[in-house]
Design an enzyme around this catalytic site. Structure first.
Site, PDB file in Angstrom:
ATOM      1  N   ARG A 125      56.068  15.682  29.434  1.00  0.00           N
ATOM      2  CA  ARG A 125      54.631  15.389  29.617  1.00  0.00           C
ATOM      3  C   ARG A 125      54.097  15.773  30.999  1.00  0.00           C
ATOM      4  O   ARG A 125      53.091  15.224  31.449  1.00  0.00           O
ATOM      5  CB  ARG A 125      54.338  13.906  29.373  1.00  0.00           C
ATOM      6  CG  ARG A 125      54.519  13.514  27.940  1.00  0.00           C
ATOM      7  CD  ARG A 125      53.590  12.365  27.605  1.00  0.00           C
ATOM      8  NE  ARG A 125      53.797  11.955  26.236  1.00  0.00           N
ATOM      9  CZ  ARG A 125      54.706  11.052  25.881  1.00  0.00           C
ATOM     10  NH1 ARG A 125      55.436  10.449  26.796  1.00  0.00           N
ATOM     11  NH2 ARG A 125      54.849  10.740  24.620  1.00  0.00           N
ATOM     12  N   LYS A 147      44.838  27.656  35.784  1.00  0.00           N
ATOM     13  CA  LYS A 147      44.963  28.109  34.387  1.00  0.00           C
ATOM     14  C   LYS A 147      46.405  28.543  34.138  1.00  0.00           C
ATOM     15  O   LYS A 147      46.935  29.395  34.854  1.00  0.00           O
ATOM     16  CB  LYS A 147      44.037  29.293  34.124  1.00  0.00           C
ATOM     17  CG  LYS A 147      42.573  28.916  33.987  1.00  0.00           C
ATOM     18  CD  LYS A 147      41.766  30.141  33.570  1.00  0.00           C
ATOM     19  CE  LYS A 147      40.284  29.830  33.487  1.00  0.00           C
ATOM     20  NZ  LYS A 147      39.480  31.016  33.158  1.00  0.00           N
ATOM     21  N   GLU A 189      40.374  42.576  41.910  1.00  0.00           N
ATOM     22  CA  GLU A 189      39.909  41.183  42.035  1.00  0.00           C
ATOM     23  C   GLU A 189      39.382  40.908  43.456  1.00  0.00           C
ATOM     24  O   GLU A 189      38.455  40.121  43.634  1.00  0.00           O
ATOM     25  CB  GLU A 189      41.025  40.187  41.685  1.00  0.00           C
ATOM     26  CG  GLU A 189      41.679  40.386  40.308  1.00  0.00           C
ATOM     27  CD  GLU A 189      40.778  40.120  39.097  1.00  0.00           C
ATOM     28  OE1 GLU A 189      39.701  39.512  39.245  1.00  0.00           O
ATOM     29  OE2 GLU A 189      41.178  40.553  37.983  1.00  0.00           O
ATOM     30  N   LYS A 231      37.729  32.370  45.963  1.00  0.00           N
ATOM     31  CA  LYS A 231      38.161  31.804  44.676  1.00  0.00           C
ATOM     32  C   LYS A 231      38.335  30.283  44.793  1.00  0.00           C
ATOM     33  O   LYS A 231      37.916  29.533  43.896  1.00  0.00           O
ATOM     34  CB  LYS A 231      39.446  32.466  44.174  1.00  0.00           C
ATOM     35  CG  LYS A 231      39.918  31.823  42.878  1.00  0.00           C
ATOM     36  CD  LYS A 231      40.516  32.722  41.847  1.00  0.00           C
ATOM     37  CE  LYS A 231      40.757  31.942  40.555  1.00  0.00           C
ATOM     38  NZ  LYS A 231      41.674  32.564  39.635  1.00  0.00           N
ATOM     39  N   GLU A 241      35.504  25.744  34.311  1.00  0.00           N
ATOM     40  CA  GLU A 241      34.654  26.840  33.843  1.00  0.00           C
ATOM     41  C   GLU A 241      33.526  26.385  32.932  1.00  0.00           C
ATOM     42  O   GLU A 241      33.288  26.964  31.876  1.00  0.00           O
ATOM     43  CB  GLU A 241      35.516  27.909  33.152  1.00  0.00           C
ATOM     44  CG  GLU A 241      34.822  29.256  33.109  1.00  0.00           C
ATOM     45  CD  GLU A 241      35.732  30.413  32.682  1.00  0.00           C
ATOM     46  OE1 GLU A 241      36.873  30.475  33.152  1.00  0.00           O
ATOM     47  OE2 GLU A 241      35.255  31.239  31.903  1.00  0.00           O
ATOM     48  N   ARG A 245      32.173  28.831  37.636  1.00  0.00           N
ATOM     49  CA  ARG A 245      33.427  29.607  37.595  1.00  0.00           C
ATOM     50  C   ARG A 245      33.296  30.870  36.743  1.00  0.00           C
ATOM     51  O   ARG A 245      34.056  31.817  36.911  1.00  0.00           O
ATOM     52  CB  ARG A 245      34.581  28.713  37.099  1.00  0.00           C
ATOM     53  CG  ARG A 245      35.936  29.391  37.178  1.00  0.00           C
ATOM     54  CD  ARG A 245      37.107  28.439  37.000  1.00  0.00           C
ATOM     55  NE  ARG A 245      38.355  29.188  36.980  1.00  0.00           N
ATOM     56  CZ  ARG A 245      39.557  28.632  37.078  1.00  0.00           C
ATOM     57  NH1 ARG A 245      39.686  27.334  37.206  1.00  0.00           N
ATOM     58  NH2 ARG A 245      40.644  29.374  37.054  1.00  0.00           N
ATOM     59  N   ASN A 249      34.163  36.062  35.971  1.00  0.00           N
ATOM     60  CA  ASN A 249      34.323  36.986  34.846  1.00  0.00           C
ATOM     61  C   ASN A 249      33.527  38.276  35.016  1.00  0.00           C
ATOM     62  O   ASN A 249      33.534  39.128  34.130  1.00  0.00           O
ATOM     63  CB  ASN A 249      33.894  36.319  33.528  1.00  0.00           C
ATOM     64  CG  ASN A 249      34.809  35.170  33.178  1.00  0.00           C
ATOM     65  OD1 ASN A 249      35.976  35.172  33.559  1.00  0.00           O
ATOM     66  ND2 ASN A 249      34.286  34.168  32.489  1.00  0.00           N
ATOM     67  N   HIS A 252      34.621  41.635  33.631  1.00  0.00           N
ATOM     68  CA  HIS A 252      35.685  41.362  32.665  1.00  0.00           C
ATOM     69  C   HIS A 252      35.250  41.451  31.200  1.00  0.00           C
ATOM     70  O   HIS A 252      36.082  41.597  30.320  1.00  0.00           O
ATOM     71  CB  HIS A 252      36.319  39.990  32.933  1.00  0.00           C
ATOM     72  CG  HIS A 252      37.272  39.994  34.103  1.00  0.00           C
ATOM     73  ND1 HIS A 252      36.845  40.227  35.395  1.00  0.00           N
ATOM     74  CD2 HIS A 252      38.613  39.806  34.178  1.00  0.00           C
ATOM     75  CE1 HIS A 252      37.892  40.165  36.208  1.00  0.00           C
ATOM     76  NE2 HIS A 252      38.983  39.911  35.492  1.00  0.00           N
ATOM     77  N   HIS A 256      37.759  43.759  29.647  1.00  0.00           N
ATOM     78  CA  HIS A 256      38.725  43.324  28.633  1.00  0.00           C
ATOM     79  C   HIS A 256      38.675  44.217  27.404  1.00  0.00           C
ATOM     80  O   HIS A 256      39.700  44.555  26.826  1.00  0.00           O
ATOM     81  CB  HIS A 256      38.439  41.874  28.203  1.00  0.00           C
ATOM     82  CG  HIS A 256      39.120  40.879  29.080  1.00  0.00           C
ATOM     83  ND1 HIS A 256      38.646  39.594  29.258  1.00  0.00           N
ATOM     84  CD2 HIS A 256      40.246  40.964  29.818  1.00  0.00           C
ATOM     85  CE1 HIS A 256      39.457  38.957  30.084  1.00  0.00           C
ATOM     86  NE2 HIS A 256      40.431  39.756  30.441  1.00  0.00           N
ATOM     87  N   HIS A 268      44.820  46.271  33.963  1.00  0.00           N
ATOM     88  CA  HIS A 268      43.753  45.284  34.120  1.00  0.00           C
ATOM     89  C   HIS A 268      42.808  45.692  35.262  1.00  0.00           C
ATOM     90  O   HIS A 268      41.590  45.642  35.119  1.00  0.00           O
ATOM     91  CB  HIS A 268      44.372  43.914  34.393  1.00  0.00           C
ATOM     92  CG  HIS A 268      43.366  42.815  34.479  1.00  0.00           C
ATOM     93  ND1 HIS A 268      42.645  42.372  33.387  1.00  0.00           N
ATOM     94  CD2 HIS A 268      42.933  42.072  35.533  1.00  0.00           C
ATOM     95  CE1 HIS A 268      41.822  41.406  33.770  1.00  0.00           C
ATOM     96  NE2 HIS A 268      41.980  41.208  35.060  1.00  0.00           N
TER      97      HIS A 268
HETATM   98 ZN    ZN Z   1      40.979  39.774  36.204  1.00  0.00          ZN
END
Ligand code: ZN
Ligand code: ADP
Length: 365
Positions: A125, A147, A189, A231, A241, A245, A249, A252, A256, A268
């Site tokens: 846990r 994340k 980034e 960041k 988010e 936040r 993106n 992206h 993506h 990426h």
């Molecule tokens: Zn990225």
């Protein structure tokens, strides 16, 4: 900006507080601190096969209390970021007798951080978790913000959690062994963080990006620290988010789609690079960005070598993919766009025709 010794950046959200320690040659000291702070804990260092090969012995030498420290290694690569590897690593933890007094350390790039972090989030846990990111991308991006997760055949990062680390140690010397093709992912980034949040840093990059890309120490160190601060600032204002936040993106949504359509042949960083160019164009076309600012952003992306790709696909395919990607959000694609250098907005819906025109300008029609 001076070349720093060791810098500590504090992240503090409603739920979590942790330090990011950044410097060169800090690994020895990091382990000393960890041993002290987690006295009596059993420690699992999770790493991938490439990092283990380069750094395994060096790190073992630093582990004077070997009997409670184990290195657990998995095969390097995004393909390992799945349930099977998670299960195998968990089985090994149980076999080795890891209990509630476990500390998990992720030593590696984003794949290792995401996987080890997700294991830490669910093992018994939840056990303490420390990130030691070793790629430029993970140092500026994935190791902070909490994340963690794994991929599913239906898509990347679809199973996971928010599980902030207890501490992050960023030793910039890890970059010395990083293959060139991995550098560009982090550069994208870094440039993104300047565009969305920091006009001063953007100007710094305009003058110094060549030296940042070449990893000249003073310049890459400054760039990483500036990017981390941006960041950290965003994440502590909106960890989950629900709003701000989302500006992370930027680049992206289109990025993506290109990444997926190329079957991940395009990295990426390059996909997000071209994504940022197109989303900058969109920003200008819907009238929120001045054309001279668009030009500055394009120039910086070019100088960062983020636009050197030739990839043939159609605008329709890209647009379809953006919609598919957002299936979970009632099919509505919302862009994070740019209002000025260092100023981003989120939650913007854009007409397909404008997206098409912007893609056409970039040769993707
Ligand atoms: Zn990225
Ligand atoms: P990312 O950090 O880009 O999300 P990965 O975790 O897959 O992705 O790392 C990219 C590649 O770089 C992997 O093959 C990994 O083993 C390798 N790698 C990570 N850190 C280093 C390093 N410091 N030196 C050399 N190779 C590294």
């Amino acid at each position: 900006m001076n070349n720093p010794e060791t810098e500590i950046i504090k992240v503090s959200t409603g739920r979590s507080q942790y330090d990011i320690v950044v410097g060169r040659n800090i690994l020895q000291k990091a382990f000393e601190e960890i041993f002290q702070e987690y006295e009596g804990h059993k420690i699992a260092i999770i790493t991938d096969s490439n990092v283990e090969e380069i750094y395994g012995n060096k790190i073992l030498q630093k582990l004077d209390k070997k009997d409670r420290v184990f290195i657990l290694c998995f095969k390097a690569g995004e393909k390992s970021k799945n349930r099977k590897t998670k299960e195998e690593l968990e089985d090994r933890l149980f076999e080795l007798g890891f209990g509630r007094d476990t500390l998990i350390i992720a030593l590696g790039g984003g794949v290792t951080g995401d996987l080890a972090g997700f294991i830490a989030a669910t093992y018994m846990r939840g056990v303490p978790f420390i990130q030691i990111p070793t790629t430029l991308l993970s140092q500026v991006d994935s190791s902070i913000g909490g994340k963690v997760g794994i991929d599913h055949p239906s898509g990347k990062n679809l199973i996971g959690a928010f599980y902030p680390p207890n501490k992050v140690y960023i030793d910039l010397d890890f970059l010395d062994t990083l293959p060139n093709k991995e550098i560009v992912n982090g550069i994208a980034e870094i440039v993104k963080s300047a565009i969305i949040k920091d006009g001063k840093f953007f100007t710094y990059l305009e003058s110094n990006i060549d030296r940042v890309v070449k990893l000249e120490k003073e310049f890459i160190d400054n760039a990483i620290i500036s990017s981390l601060k941006i960041k950290a600032d965003i994440v502590q204002k909106d960890e989950k988010e629900s709003g701000l936040r989302k500006i992370l993106n930027f680049g992206h949504t289109i990025g993506h789609s290109i990444e997926i359509l190329s079957d991940f042949e395009i990295s990426h960083g390059r996909a997000v690079g071209i994504g940022m160019a197109i989303e900058t164009s969109i920003s200008e076309k819907i009238g929120i960005l001045k054309s001279e600012d668009k030009e500055r952003i394009f120039q910086l992306l070019k100088k960062s070598k983020l636009l050197d790709i030739s990839f043939k696909t159609s605008a329709d395919k890209i647009i379809k993919k953006t919609i598919l990607d957002k299936k979970t959000r009632k099919g509505v694609v919302e862009y994070s766009l740019i209002e000025g250098i260092g100023k981003a907005v989120y939650g913007i819906q854009v007409d397909d025709e404008i997206v098409k025109k912007s893609l056409a300008e970039a040769g993707l029609s």
